[in-house]
Every structure is written in structure tokens, then in C-alpha cells.
Write an enzyme that holds these catalytic residues in place. Sequence first.
Site, PDB file in Angstrom:
ATOM      1  N   ARG A 105       0.883  -1.182   0.000  1.00 41.31           N
ATOM      2  CA  ARG A 105       0.000   0.000   0.000  1.00 41.31           C
ATOM      3  C   ARG A 105       0.910   1.218   0.000  1.00 41.31           C
ATOM      4  O   ARG A 105       1.714   1.412   0.917  1.00 41.31           O
ATOM      5  CB  ARG A 105      -0.904  -0.006   1.232  1.00 41.31           C
ATOM      6  CG  ARG A 105      -1.589   1.334   1.443  1.00 41.31           C
ATOM      7  CD  ARG A 105      -2.713   1.284   2.427  1.00 41.31           C
ATOM      8  NE  ARG A 105      -3.853   0.591   1.861  1.00 41.31           N
ATOM      9  CZ  ARG A 105      -5.082   0.605   2.395  1.00 41.31           C
ATOM     10  NH1 ARG A 105      -5.305   1.267   3.514  1.00 41.31           N
ATOM     11  NH2 ARG A 105      -6.068  -0.043   1.823  1.00 41.31           N
ATOM     12  N   HIS A 132      -7.308   0.746  -6.537  1.00 41.12           N
ATOM     13  CA  HIS A 132      -7.521  -0.115  -5.367  1.00 41.12           C
ATOM     14  C   HIS A 132      -8.169  -1.425  -5.853  1.00 41.12           C
ATOM     15  O   HIS A 132      -9.331  -1.709  -5.564  1.00 41.12           O
ATOM     16  CB  HIS A 132      -8.418   0.604  -4.355  1.00 41.12           C
ATOM     17  CG  HIS A 132      -8.375   0.036  -2.970  1.00 41.12           C
ATOM     18  ND1 HIS A 132      -7.567  -1.029  -2.609  1.00 41.12           N
ATOM     19  CD2 HIS A 132      -9.072   0.364  -1.838  1.00 41.12           C
ATOM     20  CE1 HIS A 132      -7.754  -1.310  -1.325  1.00 41.12           C
ATOM     21  NE2 HIS A 132      -8.653  -0.488  -0.838  1.00 41.12           N
ATOM     22  N   GLN A 135     -10.067  -4.017  -3.558  1.00 43.19           N
ATOM     23  CA  GLN A 135     -11.368  -3.578  -3.053  1.00 43.19           C
ATOM     24  C   GLN A 135     -12.454  -3.816  -4.100  1.00 43.19           C
ATOM     25  O   GLN A 135     -13.542  -4.297  -3.776  1.00 43.19           O
ATOM     26  CB  GLN A 135     -11.309  -2.092  -2.678  1.00 43.19           C
ATOM     27  CG  GLN A 135     -12.595  -1.588  -2.065  1.00 43.19           C
ATOM     28  CD  GLN A 135     -12.892  -2.207  -0.705  1.00 43.19           C
ATOM     29  OE1 GLN A 135     -12.068  -2.151   0.185  1.00 43.19           O
ATOM     30  NE2 GLN A 135     -14.066  -2.814  -0.549  1.00 43.19           N
ATOM     31  N   ASP A 221     -17.215   6.999  -1.495  1.00 34.82           N
ATOM     32  CA  ASP A 221     -15.959   6.862  -0.750  1.00 34.82           C
ATOM     33  C   ASP A 221     -15.706   8.206  -0.060  1.00 34.82           C
ATOM     34  O   ASP A 221     -16.395   9.201  -0.331  1.00 34.82           O
ATOM     35  CB  ASP A 221     -14.835   6.529  -1.750  1.00 34.82           C
ATOM     36  CG  ASP A 221     -13.514   6.169  -1.089  1.00 34.82           C
ATOM     37  OD1 ASP A 221     -13.474   5.994   0.142  1.00 34.82           O
ATOM     38  OD2 ASP A 221     -12.509   6.069  -1.813  1.00 34.82           O
ATOM     39  N   CYS A 261     -16.224   1.358   0.557  1.00 34.76           N
ATOM     40  CA  CYS A 261     -15.039   0.540   0.860  1.00 34.76           C
ATOM     41  C   CYS A 261     -14.628   0.657   2.318  1.00 34.76           C
ATOM     42  O   CYS A 261     -13.920  -0.202   2.828  1.00 34.76           O
ATOM     43  CB  CYS A 261     -13.897   0.904  -0.071  1.00 34.76           C
ATOM     44  SG  CYS A 261     -13.286   2.585   0.117  1.00 34.76           S
ATOM     45  N   ARG A 289     -13.292  -8.888   1.472  1.00 35.01           N
ATOM     46  CA  ARG A 289     -11.890  -8.589   1.150  1.00 35.01           C
ATOM     47  C   ARG A 289     -11.034  -9.816   1.440  1.00 35.01           C
ATOM     48  O   ARG A 289     -10.165 -10.195   0.652  1.00 35.01           O
ATOM     49  CB  ARG A 289     -11.383  -7.402   1.988  1.00 35.01           C
ATOM     50  CG  ARG A 289     -11.901  -6.036   1.569  1.00 35.01           C
ATOM     51  CD  ARG A 289     -11.301  -5.585   0.244  1.00 35.01           C
ATOM     52  NE  ARG A 289      -9.853  -5.519   0.266  1.00 35.01           N
ATOM     53  CZ  ARG A 289      -9.141  -4.496   0.741  1.00 35.01           C
ATOM     54  NH1 ARG A 289      -9.749  -3.437   1.205  1.00 35.01           N
ATOM     55  NH2 ARG A 289      -7.809  -4.514   0.712  1.00 35.01           N
TER      56      ARG A 289
HETATM   57  N1  NVA Z   1      -9.978   6.409  -1.439  1.00 36.42           N
HETATM   58  C1  NVA Z   1      -9.594   6.041  -0.099  1.00 36.42           C
HETATM   59  C2  NVA Z   1      -9.817   4.583   0.124  1.00 36.42           C
HETATM   60  C3  NVA Z   1      -9.485   4.083   1.488  1.00 36.42           C
HETATM   61  C4  NVA Z   1      -9.621   2.600   1.620  1.00 36.42           C
HETATM   62  C5  NVA Z   1      -8.143   6.407   0.138  1.00 36.42           C
HETATM   63  O1  NVA Z   1      -7.337   6.243  -0.780  1.00 36.42           O
HETATM   64  O2  NVA Z   1      -7.811   6.874   1.226  1.00 36.42           O
HETATM   65  N1   CP Z   2     -11.116  -0.393   2.377  1.00 37.05           N
HETATM   66  C1   CP Z   2      -9.853  -0.438   2.810  1.00 37.05           C
HETATM   67  O1   CP Z   2      -8.909  -0.647   2.027  1.00 37.05           O
HETATM   68  O2   CP Z   2      -9.718  -0.270   4.144  1.00 37.05           O
HETATM   69  P1   CP Z   2      -8.367  -0.021   4.974  1.00 37.05           P
HETATM   70  O3   CP Z   2      -7.860   1.334   4.585  1.00 37.05           O
HETATM   71  O4   CP Z   2      -8.784  -0.108   6.395  1.00 37.05           O
HETATM   72  O5   CP Z   2      -7.374  -1.096   4.595  1.00 37.05           O
END
Ligand code: NVA
Ligand code: CP
Length: 307
Positions: A105, A132, A135, A221, A261, A289
Site C-alpha cells: 500500500r 484499489h 477492493q 468513498d 469501501c 476482502r
Molecule cells: N480512497 C480512499 C480509500 C481508502 C480505503 C483512500 O485512498 O484513502
Molecule cells: N477499504 C480499505 O482498504 O480499508 P483499509 O484502509 O482499512 O485497509
Amino acid sequence: MATIRHYLQFSDFTADEYAWLFRRAADIKRKFKAYERYHPLVDRTLAMIFEKASTRTRVSFEAGMYQLGGSVVNLTTGDSQLGRAEPIEDTARVISRMVDLVMIRTFGQERIQTFATHSRVPVINGLTNEFHPCQILADVFTYIEHRGSIAGKVVAWVGDGNNMANTWLQAAQLLGFTVHVSTPSGYEVDPQLAGVTDRGCYKVFADPAEACRGADLVTTDVWTSMGYEAENEQRRQAFADWCVDTDLMRAARPDALFMHCLPAHRGEEVAAEVIDGPQSVVWDEAENRMHVQKALMEYLLLGKVAG
Ligand code: NVA
Ligand code: CP
């Protein structure tokens, strides 16, 4: 040496591979619910690298890998040499000599791309600024569980043209559904970045209610994704009308599902009555997930096994 398959974007796999993954995820989920031991990944190790915060991704990959009989190593920027400017190329060379699979990540997509280029083992995108895929894998699987095939359906995307939105576009092009996108001006999706050339797989709407009209699934989101916190106040103002509330849900089909998500901000991108209401499947979505990622890890390491 055979080419290594990575999962860096949703478009890295074919529709046939997704059909396989969804079948495997259903079977792996059934085994989990029945406490049926399934350890195809004994002696395999997953390294997870988090350069941004996580709850679901961390727990779903870690628990999932242990449930498949493997082990996990967890690194963050702060507790590894990544935080002290060791090049990502060197990190990839070293880690991929010691483990069988890597989940990352991070921020820019180019960072995970660089890691993959220098990795001896498959790399999975656990979220970048641009995409992502894990997800959306879970979201489509959740839709199928509740409603059957997603082909030909309409997914309404309300909010930021972010990593989730880009990935929905890729999924629509591959799996044959349409995304109705409504974002505030200045926060549009970028089909070119997503590599989406099929103009038939998405439609853009200025009014979020128009995007939701007749939709089979409504999804949103956070207004401010990780890494964009400096824009928080400006986004709060720009996104004020992009809240999925009961009015927006009423514009969708009566049997429409709601997904998010997570993490969610009730009163911002979604009203509490919607996320905590009867059309919401967000807890199934979060749980899934783990099941889809177990299928993904099995596929990347073992191919199409009959387990
Ligand atoms: N769009 C959000 C998703 C979090 C799971 C982010 O990138 O922070
Ligand atoms: N939806 C998702 O990726 O959640 P986290 O940021 O908690 O991993």
C-alpha cells in the site's frame, strides 16, 4: 524464467480469470465458514508493506494468509529502511529473495510498478493513489453474491474521482457493466489514466441524483483520500452536495445495494440512515476482502488449483 504475474491494477487480469477468482473465493469462503482446514500455502510467506494506514487490508491479508497455512511479515515506512530513503528498487530486490509474495500500500502507482519491476515474486496492489483493485474485486464479488452477474448492470459512483472510481471504470470495461459517475467539478475521473477506451462503460453526470437514477448499486468513498489531507477544507466545501442520502437512494432501483469501501464518515459522503440501512452491504463487502484476497494469493502462487 517464466513471467511473473503481478496484480497492480484491475486490468491486469482477464474476464476469464475473474470468473475463476469469483468461483474460488466462494469455495474458499464456504470452507472458512465450515472451519474446514485448507492449507495450500504452507511454507509460503507474504510480506506486507504499508506506507499508508490500514485496518481492513492489514487484517484481511494477514488473517487470510495464516488461514491458508502461510506466514506474514509486516513492514511500515516508519519501522523499515524505506523511511530512511532506501531505494524502492533495492527494497524489492532484497524482500523478494526472502518471501513468496508481496502486498504493498503506497502513494504513486509508479512506486509499486518500480517495486514489481525489481521483484522476483508476485506483487499485489493494496491501494495506491490511482487504484484499489483488491477492493473492487471484493465489491464485485459481493454484488454477485447478493444479486448474481454484474454484467449489464449500472453502478452509480457518487463523489471523488479517486483510486476507487478509476478501478470501477477498469472493472466496467472488463466485466461489461456501466458506471454512472458524478463528481464535483475539478475532481473528475480520468479514463485515460485508467486505460479505459470504451466510452460505453461509463457516463458522466453533473447531478448525483441523475447518476443514481435506475442504478443497481450506489457506491461512494471518503471526500479526502489518504495523502490528500492538505485539501481537506477545500474538499469539504466542494463535496457538500455529494452525500449519498435517502433521496439519492430513492433515485436508484428499489432493490439497489449500497457499498462503501470504508472507513466511512457518516454525515459527509454518506448519511447514517443509508450506510446503516437495509440496502447497505458494507459489512459483507469488508468481510469479502479476505475471501477474495485468499483466492487471489492462491491463484498468484499456485495457478488454477482444484482445492
Ligand atoms: N480512497 C480512499 C480509500 C481508502 C480505503 C483512500 O485512498 O484513502
Ligand atoms: N477499504 C480499505 O482498504 O480499508 P483499509 O484502509 O482499512 O485497509
